[in-house]
Structures are given as C-alpha cells and as structure tokens.
Design a protein around this motif. Structure first.
Motif, PDB file in Angstrom:
ATOM      1  N   PRO A  50      -6.034  -1.521   2.698  1.00  0.00           N
ATOM      2  CA  PRO A  50      -6.497  -1.001   1.409  1.00  0.00           C
ATOM      3  C   PRO A  50      -7.891  -1.530   1.083  1.00  0.00           C
ATOM      4  N   ALA A  51      -8.591  -0.799   0.256  1.00  0.00           N
ATOM      5  CA  ALA A  51      -9.917  -1.228  -0.172  1.00  0.00           C
ATOM      6  C   ALA A  51      -9.742  -2.416  -1.108  1.00  0.00           C
ATOM      7  N   TRP A  52      -9.914  -3.608  -0.591  1.00  0.00           N
ATOM      8  CA  TRP A  52      -9.687  -4.814  -1.370  1.00  0.00           C
ATOM      9  C   TRP A  52     -10.662  -4.871  -2.537  1.00  0.00           C
ATOM     10  N   GLY A  53     -10.138  -5.049  -3.711  1.00  0.00           N
ATOM     11  CA  GLY A  53     -10.965  -5.149  -4.897  1.00  0.00           C
ATOM     12  C   GLY A  53     -11.209  -3.823  -5.578  1.00  0.00           C
ATOM     13  N   TYR A  54     -10.966  -2.708  -4.929  1.00  0.00           N
ATOM     14  CA  TYR A  54     -11.110  -1.381  -5.516  1.00  0.00           C
ATOM     15  C   TYR A  54     -12.445  -1.262  -6.267  1.00  0.00           C
ATOM     16  N   PRO A  55     -13.545  -1.127  -5.543  1.00  0.00           N
ATOM     17  CA  PRO A  55     -14.872  -1.175  -6.170  1.00  0.00           C
ATOM     18  C   PRO A  55     -15.098  -0.126  -7.259  1.00  0.00           C
ATOM     19  N   GLU A  56     -14.576   1.089  -7.095  1.00  0.00           N
ATOM     20  CA  GLU A  56     -14.803   2.099  -8.136  1.00  0.00           C
ATOM     21  C   GLU A  56     -14.040   1.747  -9.405  1.00  0.00           C
ATOM     22  N   LEU A  57     -12.864   1.155  -9.272  1.00  0.00           N
ATOM     23  CA  LEU A  57     -12.128   0.697 -10.443  1.00  0.00           C
ATOM     24  C   LEU A  57     -12.862  -0.472 -11.094  1.00  0.00           C
ATOM     25  N   GLY A  58     -13.439  -1.334 -10.285  1.00  0.00           N
ATOM     26  CA  GLY A  58     -14.231  -2.446 -10.827  1.00  0.00           C
ATOM     27  C   GLY A  58     -15.421  -1.964 -11.640  1.00  0.00           C
ATOM     28  N   ALA A  59     -16.086  -0.922 -11.163  1.00  0.00           N
ATOM     29  CA  ALA A  59     -17.226  -0.370 -11.907  1.00  0.00           C
ATOM     30  C   ALA A  59     -16.766   0.236 -13.230  1.00  0.00           C
ATOM     31  N   THR A  60     -15.658   0.941 -13.212  1.00  0.00           N
ATOM     32  CA  THR A  60     -15.121   1.523 -14.445  1.00  0.00           C
ATOM     33  C   THR A  60     -14.724   0.428 -15.425  1.00  0.00           C
ATOM     34  N   LEU A  61     -14.108  -0.638 -14.918  1.00  0.00           N
ATOM     35  CA  LEU A  61     -13.715  -1.748 -15.788  1.00  0.00           C
ATOM     36  C   LEU A  61     -14.931  -2.448 -16.374  1.00  0.00           C
ATOM     37  N   GLY A  62     -16.001  -2.552 -15.597  1.00  0.00           N
ATOM     38  CA  GLY A  62     -17.242  -3.122 -16.124  1.00  0.00           C
ATOM     39  C   GLY A  62     -17.792  -2.286 -17.265  1.00  0.00           C
TER      40      GLY A  62
END
Length: 165
Positions: free
Chosen positions: A38-50
C-alpha cells in the motif's frame, strides 16, 4: 575443513557473499513488490488533511456568524473530499465514522440555529448565543474528524505491509 573445500574447488568467501547478497535481493524484490504494497502515508489524503487543517485554523477568526457559516461550508467540502479518499483506500473504522456522524449532527444544529437566527419573528441578533454555540460545536466536531483522519492516515497497513489494502 578448509583443506576439504579447497580440494573440491570451492570458490571462497567472495562467492559466498555474492550468492547471499543475490538471495537477499531476490527475497526483497519478490516480497515487496510495488503492486502489492500500500502507499504508505497516503500522500493525497495527507494533502487533503493539510488543507482541512489550515482551513479549520483560519475559519471563524473574529467573523460574524454568517461568514463563519460560509467557512464551515468550505470545510464540509474538504471533509467530503477526504471521505472519498478514505473510501478509495478502504480505511474506514468506527472512530472515523463516529467523528463523521458528530460533524453531521453539529452541522444540522448549526443550520437550524442559523435559520432560527434569520427568522423574521425573532429579533436579529448578530451574535446569537445559540448560533455561536452551534458554530463552536461544529468546529470542535471538525477537530475530532481531523484527528480521526490523521490516525487513519498514519496507522500501519494491515498485515506485514505487503497485503492489498
């Protein structure tokens, strides 16, 4: 033992190390393929959360309740985008669902309080106390949602990290 291995024509410690390195590389390559991890850290979700976090920090800062309601509506759009990403990665859990329900309840209370504050039968108070409490409750609900999303994003993947999500 050394005499026996030299007599049989053994290649020595350099060859043994090379074979061991090749075995480790093969094990790593087959155990950690990019298509199964899996994509560890889920970068697109991280950007949305930011974006959600920044918008939450900037929302309602000394504003009238009507402007604050507009800010919270923008937060709702970001929360919906985060929900789509959570579904895409199959990260749903009970804590996230409870936080989402809390946001929905607080949003409903805020919308009802805003409608009541705009009612022609009530004197229009720009700092209507029930509306102010509803706005604060919704902001707190978004904080809980943000914490639940961050926990989902940073939790280790199920299994040993090579299982499909």
């Amino acid at each position: 033992m050394t005499a026996c291995s030299t007599a049989r024509g053994s290649a020595g410690p350099g060859r043994v190390r090379a074979v061991a390195c090749a075995a480790v590389l093969v094990a790593l390559a087959t155990g950690c393929r990019a298509d199964t991890a899996p994509a560890w850290g889920y970068p697109e979700l991280g950007a949305t959360l930011g974006s959600l976090s920044r918008a939450l920090d900037e929302s309602c800062a000394g504003q009238a309740p009507a402007s604050c309601s507009d800010d919270l509506d923008r937060l709702h759009a970001l929360a919906e985008r985060a929900f789509g990403e959570v579904l895409e990665h199959r990260l749903l859990d009970d804590a996230y669902l409870a936080a989402g329900n809390e946001v929905d309840r607080a949003r409903g209370l805020r919308l009802a309080a805003a409608a009541k504050a705009r009612s022609p039968h009530d004197p229009h108070d720009p700092h209507d106390p029930p509306l102010g409490r509803a706005l604060a409750a919704e902001r707190l609900a978004y904080r809980h949602l943000l914490a639940a999303l961050e926990r989902l994003r940073t939790a280790p993947p199920p299994g040993d990290g090579t299982d499909p999500v």
